[in-house]
Motif scaffolding. Structure first.
Motif, PDB file in Angstrom:
ATOM      1  N   HIS A 205      15.501  28.853 -10.873  1.00 15.40           N
ATOM      2  CA  HIS A 205      14.984  29.618 -12.117  1.00 15.40           C
ATOM      3  C   HIS A 205      13.481  29.736 -11.995  1.00 15.40           C
ATOM      4  O   HIS A 205      12.842  30.613 -12.306  1.00 15.40           O
ATOM      5  CB  HIS A 205      15.560  29.254 -13.109  1.00 15.40           C
TER       6      HIS A 205
ATOM      7  N   TRP B 182      11.763  31.271  -9.120  1.00 12.11           N
ATOM      8  CA  TRP B 182      11.828  32.571  -9.420  1.00 12.11           C
ATOM      9  C   TRP B 182      10.443  33.029 -10.185  1.00 12.11           C
ATOM     10  O   TRP B 182       9.858  33.871  -9.967  1.00 12.11           O
ATOM     11  CB  TRP B 182      12.926  33.129  -9.767  1.00 12.11           C
TER      12      TRP B 182
ATOM     13  N   ASN C  49       7.281  35.231  -9.506  1.00  9.53           N
ATOM     14  CA  ASN C  49       7.454  36.566  -9.995  1.00  9.53           C
ATOM     15  C   ASN C  49       7.083  37.161 -11.327  1.00  9.53           C
ATOM     16  O   ASN C  49       6.804  38.307 -11.649  1.00  9.53           O
ATOM     17  CB  ASN C  49       9.019  37.191  -9.827  1.00  9.53           C
ATOM     18  N   ALA C  50       6.376  35.924 -12.151  1.00  9.27           N
ATOM     19  CA  ALA C  50       6.411  36.257 -13.745  1.00  9.27           C
ATOM     20  C   ALA C  50       5.148  35.778 -14.237  1.00  9.27           C
ATOM     21  O   ALA C  50       4.954  35.660 -15.511  1.00  9.27           O
ATOM     22  CB  ALA C  50       7.670  36.132 -14.263  1.00  9.27           C
ATOM     23  N   VAL C  51       4.221  35.105 -13.505  1.00  6.53           N
ATOM     24  CA  VAL C  51       3.200  34.392 -13.930  1.00  6.53           C
ATOM     25  C   VAL C  51       2.051  35.342 -13.974  1.00  6.53           C
ATOM     26  O   VAL C  51       1.422  35.645 -12.917  1.00  6.53           O
ATOM     27  CB  VAL C  51       2.909  32.961 -13.439  1.00  6.53           C
ATOM     28  N   PRO C  52       1.454  35.550 -14.971  1.00  2.27           N
ATOM     29  CA  PRO C  52       0.258  36.494 -14.893  1.00  2.27           C
ATOM     30  C   PRO C  52      -0.883  35.742 -14.272  1.00  2.27           C
ATOM     31  O   PRO C  52      -1.162  34.617 -14.378  1.00  2.27           O
ATOM     32  CB  PRO C  52      -0.065  36.995 -16.392  1.00  2.27           C
ATOM     33  N   GLU C  53      -1.786  36.575 -13.797  1.00  2.00           N
ATOM     34  CA  GLU C  53      -3.016  36.082 -13.355  1.00  2.00           C
ATOM     35  C   GLU C  53      -4.023  35.276 -14.118  1.00  2.00           C
ATOM     36  O   GLU C  53      -4.568  34.089 -13.834  1.00  2.00           O
ATOM     37  CB  GLU C  53      -3.965  37.346 -12.902  1.00  2.00           C
TER      38      GLU C  53
ATOM     39  N   GLU D  47      -2.788  31.702 -13.625  1.00  2.00           N
ATOM     40  CA  GLU D  47      -3.118  31.044 -12.313  1.00  2.00           C
ATOM     41  C   GLU D  47      -4.640  30.717 -12.316  1.00  2.00           C
ATOM     42  O   GLU D  47      -4.909  29.656 -11.866  1.00  2.00           O
ATOM     43  CB  GLU D  47      -3.007  32.238 -11.352  1.00  2.00           C
ATOM     44  N   LYS D  48      -5.484  31.501 -12.932  1.00  2.00           N
ATOM     45  CA  LYS D  48      -7.012  31.171 -13.043  1.00  2.00           C
ATOM     46  C   LYS D  48      -7.104  29.981 -13.825  1.00  2.00           C
ATOM     47  O   LYS D  48      -7.906  29.117 -13.551  1.00  2.00           O
ATOM     48  CB  LYS D  48      -7.615  32.400 -13.671  1.00  2.00           C
TER      49      LYS D  48
ATOM     50  N   ARG E  58      -6.324  27.092 -11.766  1.00  2.00           N
ATOM     51  CA  ARG E  58      -7.188  26.796 -10.802  1.00  2.00           C
ATOM     52  C   ARG E  58      -8.588  25.973 -11.479  1.00  2.00           C
ATOM     53  O   ARG E  58      -8.896  24.824 -10.872  1.00  2.00           O
ATOM     54  CB  ARG E  58      -7.449  28.118  -9.953  1.00  2.00           C
TER      55      ARG E  58
ATOM     56  N   THR F  59       6.118  38.279 -27.019  1.00  2.00           N
ATOM     57  CA  THR F  59       6.740  37.230 -26.238  1.00  2.00           C
ATOM     58  C   THR F  59       5.855  36.492 -25.092  1.00  2.00           C
ATOM     59  O   THR F  59       5.173  37.423 -24.428  1.00  2.00           O
ATOM     60  CB  THR F  59       8.072  37.672 -25.431  1.00  2.00           C
TER      61      THR F  59
ATOM     62  N   PRO G 227       4.389  34.305 -21.585  1.00  2.00           N
ATOM     63  CA  PRO G 227       5.236  33.607 -20.396  1.00  2.00           C
ATOM     64  C   PRO G 227       5.834  32.303 -20.599  1.00  2.00           C
ATOM     65  O   PRO G 227       6.826  32.056 -20.084  1.00  2.00           O
ATOM     66  CB  PRO G 227       4.112  33.729 -19.384  1.00  2.00           C
TER      67      PRO G 227
ATOM     68  N   ILE H 280       9.321  32.275 -22.018  1.00  2.00           N
ATOM     69  CA  ILE H 280      10.187  32.616 -20.974  1.00  2.00           C
ATOM     70  C   ILE H 280      10.452  31.625 -20.201  1.00  2.00           C
ATOM     71  O   ILE H 280      11.651  31.202 -19.866  1.00  2.00           O
ATOM     72  CB  ILE H 280       9.853  33.864 -20.330  1.00  2.00           C
TER      73      ILE H 280
END
Lengths: 564, 564
Positions: free
Chosen positions: B339, B342, B346-350, B353-354, B357, B410, B412, B415
């Motif tokens: 899960h 997945w 498929n569901a982590v916004p940019e 991610e930034k 990093r 809601t 990320p 979720i």
């Protein structure tokens, strides 16, 4: 002068910005337009100029954003078009609602006074302020217990977004604000007050948001007394019993407002109106049988009828409420484009953002492209479009969203498409309720922000509703509506029109797009819709109140955290 | 020689890679380790060397990945440790299952033959190949109609991941493959065959995946005949009736395998075993009352008991199936860490991610940090952890995932947390079922890939189950298990152990972490768990079969598309 073109100005006060248009009265051509983004936008976390945190479900606005919108947009229209102020035969405005503000006797918002600026309840509560849900529930219960006849006009439920739940919330949680307020007024009427120097109360807001009707007026004092003794005389103490019809003159432009706007003092100003309702004649809908479907952040469904039918779960059914002489029905979906906005902000993976940048398209365009390549039901997903609660037909702001059918293979575009589909299932649920209640829908005209940018939504909508979709496309359609009401307010003598129907006929138009349903997809969507209906009824009619219990628990936990 | 340390080698054949360890028999210390990523990984879309598309729910593997894993890892262990091959007293392997492959009489996989390489059914079907769900359903129905006593040992349902649904699928959809196959064998036994040159069938795979039991053997021919006449003699034609117990010697290393591995020919090779079961003694669980909870891509729950109880929805209950002399119960959750995988894909916004990093942390770490800052129930979300179907207690691969409680607010991390929570609710559901059936759980030891990297999961697990969580932490725990079975297979004489209990006691250990539940969170989770249970029962017990209907519709549409 008689040979010169005549114009009206329409100003649409939306959720994030105001848009103004200068419109040629003869054919509805937009001669100039201007947009003003509200610097404060929607205030949901911290009260401006303070460190005061707002509770969840709160949504406020800043009143100076409204007046600054007037000062910035209208002069820009005049400057760009280079017309003479005398060519403007009337000004019309429309506003979100119920957006409610307490003011002093001269209309000064309490939130601008030093004594009240740190009191959240003194600020304009935006339509989407949902913190008065408990008040709405109590109001519904009370009206039901007392067999109040007005309840039937609102689908049996009072919505938390409306006028009286918000007022009661002020009374209960900040009684000093309530007592300090000489007036409590819809922003739609407040802005007309700023333009004319005269306080009026428009029929549209009164009818759709404040339980008023032409035949019965406001609820009785005994009702308000049953809410709370202190609210017994709320109408006479804070409001007005005199209600101004639509498409008429509310007053004339004051000297002060003429300076702000660079228009002539004395220019007729039309009665205020709610934004969704102003859109209806601008979408060519001014007679029975046509549905105006406004697809924006939320969706609004407007239809007219000569006869009065009881339609369950409506937001409102108001005589003369949109077009004088007809019953105006309003239904709504509390979240429409909102779902997409949420998705794009919270659930699009980086790889997709990179792809969009590389191809120099927006992330919306990329999602639309990927989602369009899917077949209906291919994802195995079905969603309930309740991210922002359910307005029609359940009228329950405490419902929340659901997605069912996830697998390890579920892709972002599948979720995106499921969200679009869910909103159209919600629309079909509303259509079916109208039709079953006796209000026919022969034609659908979509308008609002979504149609121009979301072709897939329209395709799905046609297939889900199994109807042809026509489009009224203008980035300024609501402001055009305000300009149409202004043209009717100006009247034939001044170069406007005698009736709203006539103004709509001349000034509104459709695009030449028509979206036709596809037989195969229609069938598949019938099956998906039946799944939607099962879930809708199970969670919506209280068979499983999980959404409410979880929301209550959430509220309790956030409350506890705040007290720490 | 007698003064030199003695070692066993354990090789764990997992879903994406194989891991091998060289273990000091005296204390379980890992002297060397090696990992081999399967170049073909899990084959779900295109059959290698062809353009043949696989149907949804398919999952195959490449048999040369298995043999290459042997050739790459074992020599590396020997080279790194610089020990003498004679110090290796036995080799043990464990494998995913039911991973099934058709072969010729000498063990050559049909998928490697030119005639069959383009036939998907000729390839090893990985445990998570789910396309035989209809066969599993029919098998369950048939066994139930015939009052087959074996059904009770498997919680009343045959899982699509097991041996016979996959075999039946081959027979029905590719009868030429079935007929060409001299043997149809678990990969766990095939790899032992590659090492020893002798075909054996291990008790663990037979018991948990092929309906075999010590007291009753395989189902009768009449049962297979009722499936299909052609399958009547499947046991005698394609399998073996002789079943080899665990912790014993299956054979000796062949000359060929000795060359691949750089070990001495004649080195004892232990009976094959399934990977989850091999982990149990490595997690210090070799006696009744202790639960070994393996948290990986999927979750597996193993517990031992002297007495035989009927536990609903188990994956299996097998006498001698884990530790000789005890009943081994296995339950499972088809999706655990999956899960999270997945979600992250498929569901982590940019923006997240930034941030990760920028802060030089992994996205898992970032999500864990953000989700850890939330309180239970703060999100208003509750999920059903069925992204990969439900193994226990519903044993239904056609169920799908659900998230309820979405709002426009809601986030990320909410979720993410809801997904973690959902998997632990699934675990609690299994615990409660064991306890209610008479199998006590006095102690929980978690192991697998998740515990080391997912502290939040363990915290939530402790609060949801209201039990202390102990941790058996080793990146090579399953391979260590294989080495423990090898030590028992070697026996005391060769420097190993007489029993598996003894080998486990000496070679397995716990970390000094213990996660203790928190009283407040326990209470909140009781409330969330009751919501989970309502949804679990509503969608899981057929009150609303939406998930199955949507999945069927999806399959039909993808099928139609493929035919175009």
């Amino acid at each position: 002068m008689s040979g010169m073109k005549k114009y009206t100005i329409g100003i649409d006060f939306g959720t994030e910005s105001a848009r103004a248009v200068l419109v040629d009265v003869k054919n509805g051509d937009v001669a100039a337009s201007a947009v003003y983004q509200y610097p404060h936008g929607v205030i949901t976390e911290i009260l401006p100029g303070s460190k005061i945190e707002l509770d969840p479900d709160w949504a406020l606005q800043h009143p100076t954003d409204y007046t600054n919108a007037l000062k910035r947009t209208v002069p820009k229209l005049m400057k760009e078009s280079q017309i003479d102020p005398s060519q403007v035969i009337a000004v019309g405005t429309d506003f979100t609602g119920s957006t409610v503000m307490p003011t002093t006797a001269d209309g000064t918002p309490l939130s601008l006074l030093e004594d009240y600026q740190n009191e959240p309840h003194a600020w304009p509560k935006l339509w989407k302020h949902h913190a008065a849900q408990d008040k709405a529930d109590q109001l519904t219960q009370l009206a039901s217990d007392r067999f109040e006849t007005f309840l039937d006009r609102y689908g049996g439920r009072i919505n938390a977004e409306w006028f009286f739940p918000k007022i009661w919330e002020i009374y209960d949680e900040a009684s000093s604000v309530y007592h300090a307020a000489d007036r409590i007024i819809e922003a739609a009427d407040w802005i007309v007050w700023q333009l004319t120097g005269q306080e009026t109360r428009n029929l549209c807001s009164a009818g759709y948001k404040a339980l008023w009707s032409k035949s019965e007026g406001f609820p009785l004092e005994t009702f308000f007394n049953a809410m709370n003794q202190g609210l017994t005389n709320v109408i006479d103490e804070k409001m007005k019993r005199e209600i101004t019809p639509l498409g008429q003159q509310a007053g004339e432009l004051s000297e002060a407002a003429a300076k702000w706007t660079k228009l002539n003092p004395g220019t007729p100003v039309a009665t205020g109106i709610l934004d969704g309702h102003a859109t209806v004649p601008a979408a060519t809908v001014a007679e029975p049988g046509k549905m105006a479907l406004i697809l924006g952040t939320s969706y609004v469904h407007m239809i007219l009828s000569k006869k009065e039918y009881r339609v369950p779960g409506m937001c409102g059914m108001v005589e003369d409420g949109i077009i004088p002489g007809l019953i105006g029905y309003e239904a709504g979906q509390a979240g429409g484009g909102d779902h997409i906005g949420w998705f794009v902000k919270n659930a699009v993976p980086e790889a997709y953002e990179k792809e969009a940048r590389k191809r120099k398209i927006s992330i919306f365009q990329l999602m639309e492209e990927k989602a369009s390549a899917l077949n209906p039901a291919e994802s195995g997903l079905v969603a309930l479009d309740w991210w922002n609660g359910n307005r029609s037909i359940l009228a329950d702001g405490d419902l929340t969203g659901l997605i069912l059918g996830y697998s390890l293979a579920t892709k972002p575009e599948e979720i995106y498409r499921a969200l679009l589909e869910a909103t159209t299932f919600g629309t079909r649920k509303i259509f079916e309720t109208f039709i079953a209640s006796g209000v026919p829908i022969n034609e659908i005209i979509v308008t609002g922000g979504e149609p121009a940018k979301n072709k897939l939504l329209l395709t799905i909508l046609a297939n889900v509703t199994r109807m042809e979709i026509k489009v009224a496309e203008s980035p300024y359609i609501t402001a055009l509506g305000a300009a149409i009401y202004a043209a009717a307010a100006a009247g034939e003598q001044r170069g406007g029109y005698e009736t709203l129907q006539e103004a709509s006929k001349k000034m509104a138009s459709l695009s030449n797009k028509t979206i036709v349903p596809n037989n195969n997809d229609k069938k598949t969507y019938n099956r998906l819709y039946s799944e939607y209906t099962l879930l809708h009824d199970y969670f919506g009619y209280g068979h499983n109140n999980a959404m409410k219990r979880l929301k209550n628990l959430r509220t309790a936990i956030l409350e506890k955290q705040r007290r720490k």
